[in-house]
Design an enzyme around this catalytic site. Structure first.
Site, PDB file in Angstrom:
ATOM      1  N   HIS A  75      23.541 -19.394  59.251  1.00 38.42           N
ATOM      2  CA  HIS A  75      23.874 -17.964  59.268  1.00 38.42           C
ATOM      3  C   HIS A  75      22.629 -17.129  59.505  1.00 38.42           C
ATOM      4  O   HIS A  75      21.662 -17.219  58.761  1.00 38.42           O
ATOM      5  CB  HIS A  75      24.502 -17.547  57.924  1.00 38.42           C
ATOM      6  CG  HIS A  75      25.938 -17.922  57.815  1.00 38.42           C
ATOM      7  ND1 HIS A  75      26.780 -17.394  56.862  1.00 38.42           N
ATOM      8  CD2 HIS A  75      26.699 -18.759  58.562  1.00 38.42           C
ATOM      9  CE1 HIS A  75      27.991 -17.904  57.024  1.00 38.42           C
ATOM     10  NE2 HIS A  75      27.965 -18.743  58.036  1.00 38.42           N
ATOM     11  N   TYR A 205      29.163  -8.872  50.982  1.00 39.45           N
ATOM     12  CA  TYR A 205      29.146  -8.301  49.632  1.00 39.45           C
ATOM     13  C   TYR A 205      29.787  -6.912  49.679  1.00 39.45           C
ATOM     14  O   TYR A 205      29.364  -6.073  50.471  1.00 39.45           O
ATOM     15  CB  TYR A 205      27.699  -8.148  49.146  1.00 39.45           C
ATOM     16  CG  TYR A 205      26.913  -9.450  49.050  1.00 39.45           C
ATOM     17  CD1 TYR A 205      26.810 -10.128  47.837  1.00 39.45           C
ATOM     18  CD2 TYR A 205      26.274 -10.000  50.167  1.00 39.45           C
ATOM     19  CE1 TYR A 205      26.090 -11.310  47.734  1.00 39.45           C
ATOM     20  CE2 TYR A 205      25.549 -11.191  50.070  1.00 39.45           C
ATOM     21  CZ  TYR A 205      25.468 -11.837  48.854  1.00 39.45           C
ATOM     22  OH  TYR A 205      24.753 -13.006  48.755  1.00 39.45           O
ATOM     23  N   PRO A 297      24.242 -14.244  40.175  1.00 39.73           N
ATOM     24  CA  PRO A 297      24.379 -14.891  41.483  1.00 39.73           C
ATOM     25  C   PRO A 297      24.323 -13.954  42.701  1.00 39.73           C
ATOM     26  O   PRO A 297      24.243 -14.442  43.830  1.00 39.73           O
ATOM     27  CB  PRO A 297      25.734 -15.596  41.389  1.00 39.73           C
ATOM     28  CG  PRO A 297      26.440 -14.979  40.241  1.00 39.73           C
ATOM     29  CD  PRO A 297      25.429 -14.411  39.322  1.00 39.73           C
ATOM     30  N   LYS A 301      20.129 -16.742  44.576  1.00 39.19           N
ATOM     31  CA  LYS A 301      18.770 -17.247  44.397  1.00 39.19           C
ATOM     32  C   LYS A 301      18.645 -18.460  43.469  1.00 39.19           C
ATOM     33  O   LYS A 301      17.624 -19.146  43.479  1.00 39.19           O
ATOM     34  CB  LYS A 301      17.874 -16.123  43.824  1.00 39.19           C
ATOM     35  CG  LYS A 301      17.627 -14.986  44.784  1.00 39.19           C
ATOM     36  CD  LYS A 301      16.655 -15.406  45.856  1.00 39.19           C
ATOM     37  CE  LYS A 301      16.612 -14.448  47.012  1.00 39.19           C
ATOM     38  NZ  LYS A 301      16.893 -15.042  48.308  1.00 39.19           N
ATOM     39  N   TYR A 389      16.125 -11.482  50.776  1.00 38.61           N
ATOM     40  CA  TYR A 389      17.329 -12.309  50.845  1.00 38.61           C
ATOM     41  C   TYR A 389      17.013 -13.696  51.394  1.00 38.61           C
ATOM     42  O   TYR A 389      17.493 -14.711  50.905  1.00 38.61           O
ATOM     43  CB  TYR A 389      18.396 -11.621  51.718  1.00 38.61           C
ATOM     44  CG  TYR A 389      19.778 -12.210  51.557  1.00 38.61           C
ATOM     45  CD1 TYR A 389      20.608 -11.801  50.516  1.00 38.61           C
ATOM     46  CD2 TYR A 389      20.247 -13.194  52.419  1.00 38.61           C
ATOM     47  CE1 TYR A 389      21.868 -12.353  50.345  1.00 38.61           C
ATOM     48  CE2 TYR A 389      21.504 -13.758  52.256  1.00 38.61           C
ATOM     49  CZ  TYR A 389      22.300 -13.323  51.221  1.00 38.61           C
ATOM     50  OH  TYR A 389      23.550 -13.883  51.052  1.00 38.61           O
TER      51      TYR A 389
END
Ligand code: RFL
Ligand code: PHB
Length: 394
Positions: A75, A205, A297, A301, A389
């Site tokens: 991704h 998200y 979560p 990480k 990220y």
């Protein structure tokens, strides 16, 4: 009592313990893993799904990356939803081509177990609650346990506490020798795994007035979805129908129309917490992974931090045995904690930005929407979120 001897005893056969074992073996260091549960039980826990490039590189280096390279999904981006609109955030373009890999923790664990079995490395499963650590303030630590009614002891030079948040290693440290930092959030995540095509192609998200949602996947035919829920809610009160109805309200309207629903293969509620133990070394015993720290979560990480710890630890231990240098083990805690606090900060920030907080109501929602609006329109902010990220260099 039956006594075994080795160089390193690893307590816990989750991803931290198994990966440490693979790395120590590669460095020519003997070890034994001792695990409380059965192998099947360890594999049944559905958890992480997103691997940073640093983690996939480490799995390749350890010799366990072949199936992940074939079956993992690469991704280059993730997405945010707020005010019903979808915003794709390209990581690779901003971070020199770096990407994430979607490959479940269950699969990572299975690959590590198969690798161990192929090499004939020793794992003692089903030790139950009998495991105890001793003498780690000396150079001769020991681990004792009962197996099949027999009392056993393993003598070693080091103990690696890879036994998760509820494990025995951190709990055995005298209270004056450790400081714990903790924040518990006033909500949990209700997660569902289902054999349905993922509604989005990338991890997405959502911030909504009804609360957070996350759309993730394990493959092109298996979805992993989460919704924010109350901290005291019981999974039994969430039928599949209720879950899907609520989830639909937390994705964008186009996606809600095309969402394919189906029976849940797994459904569970996880509390959200930030936690760090300082230091991560006590004489001859080291903590790694969830035994030493927990992140909420949001941002994925946890497993990646665990991989970072065992990378540092395996190098430190091999320097000790092969170069007779204590520099790595002396530096272990400080080196890990710097990276850990970076990820703690990011996970706390991302959690605070995306969830509905009971005490902030309308004002809190508007502030979150303003920050999200800034984030998706500011190249500086996009650089920062993608850099974190994808995993800060360490
Ligand atoms: P684990 O996986 O808890 O394994 C510890 C092992 O130690 C054993 N054990 C003992 N063994 C012997 N004696 C004792 N006294 C023992 N006590 C315990 C346990 O049985 C277990 O087998 O810790 P480890 O290896 O440090 O691995 C950490 C990861 O599991 C964790 O950080 C991640 O799952 C967190 N996480 C995520 N991380 C990511 O990087 N990306 C994600 O997308 C992501 N999603 C998640 C997550 C965690 C979640 N939950 C449920 C906490 C999503 C969720 C919902
Ligand atoms: C998951 O796929 O389980 C997942 C993805 C992203 C997260 C957390 C969990 O931030």
């Amino acid at each position: 009592m039956k006594t075994l001897s080795t160089q390193v005893v690893i307590v816990g056969a989750g991803p931290s313990g198994l990966l440490l074992g693979a790395l120590l073996h590669k460095a020519g260091i003997e070890h034994i893993i001792i695990e409380r549960q059965s192998g099947d039980y360890v594999l049944s826990r559905i958890r992480a799904g997103v691997l940073e490039q640093g983690t996939t590189d480490l799995l390749d280096y350890a010799g366990v990356g072949a199936r992940m390279q074939r079956e993992g999904l690469r991704h280059n981006a993730f997405a945010l939803i707020f005010k019903d609109a979808f915003h794709r955030i390209n990581i690779a373009d901003r971070q020199g081509g770096k990407h994430m890999t979607i490959y479940g923790q269950t699969e990572v664990t299975k690959d590590l177990m198969d690798h161990r079995a192929g090499l004939g490395l020793q794992t003692i499963y089903e030790a139950g609650d009998s495991v105890a650590v001793h003498d780690f303030d000396t150079d001769h630590p020991r681990v004792t346990f009962n197996k099949g009614g027999e009392a056993m002891e393993i003598k070693a030079r080091f103990i690696a506490g890879c036994d998760g948040y509820h494990g025995v290693c951190r709990a055995s440290v005298p209270t004056g020798a450790i400081q714990n930092f903790e924040k518990v959030y006033p909500f949990g995540w209700l997660g569902v795994l289902s054999d349905t095509p993922p509604v989005y192609h990338e991890v997405t998200y959502s911030n909504t007035e009804r609360g957070f949602a996350l759309s993730s996947m394990r493959s092109m035919t298996r979805s992993r979805y989460y919704i924010q829920c109350g901290i005291d809610e019981k999974v039994e009160s969430w039928s599949d129908e209720r879950f899907w109805a609520e989830f639909k309200t937390r994705i964008d309207p186009e996606a809600a129309k095309r969402l394919v629903t189906g029976p849940s293969l797994e459904k569970s509620i996880a509390p959200l917490r930030s936690f760090v133990a300082d230091p991560m070394r006590f004489g001859s015993m080291f903590l790694a992974g969830d035994a030493a720290h927990i992140v909420p979560p949001t941002g994925a990480k946890g497993l990646n931090l665990a991989a970072g710890d065992v990378n540092v630890l395996s190098q430190a231990i091999s320097e000790y045995f092969q170069e007779k240098s204590k520099a790595g083990i002396d530096n272990y805690s400080a080196r890990c904690l710097r990276r850990v606090w970076n990820a703690e900060r990011f996970s706390w920030w991302f959690t605070s930005l995306m969830h509905k907080f009971p005490d902030t109501e309308g004002f809190g929602q508007k502030i979150q929407e303003a920050e999200l609006d800034y984030l998706v329109h500011s190249e500086a902010a996009l650089q920062s979120i993608t850099e974190n990220y994808v995993g800060l260099a360490h």
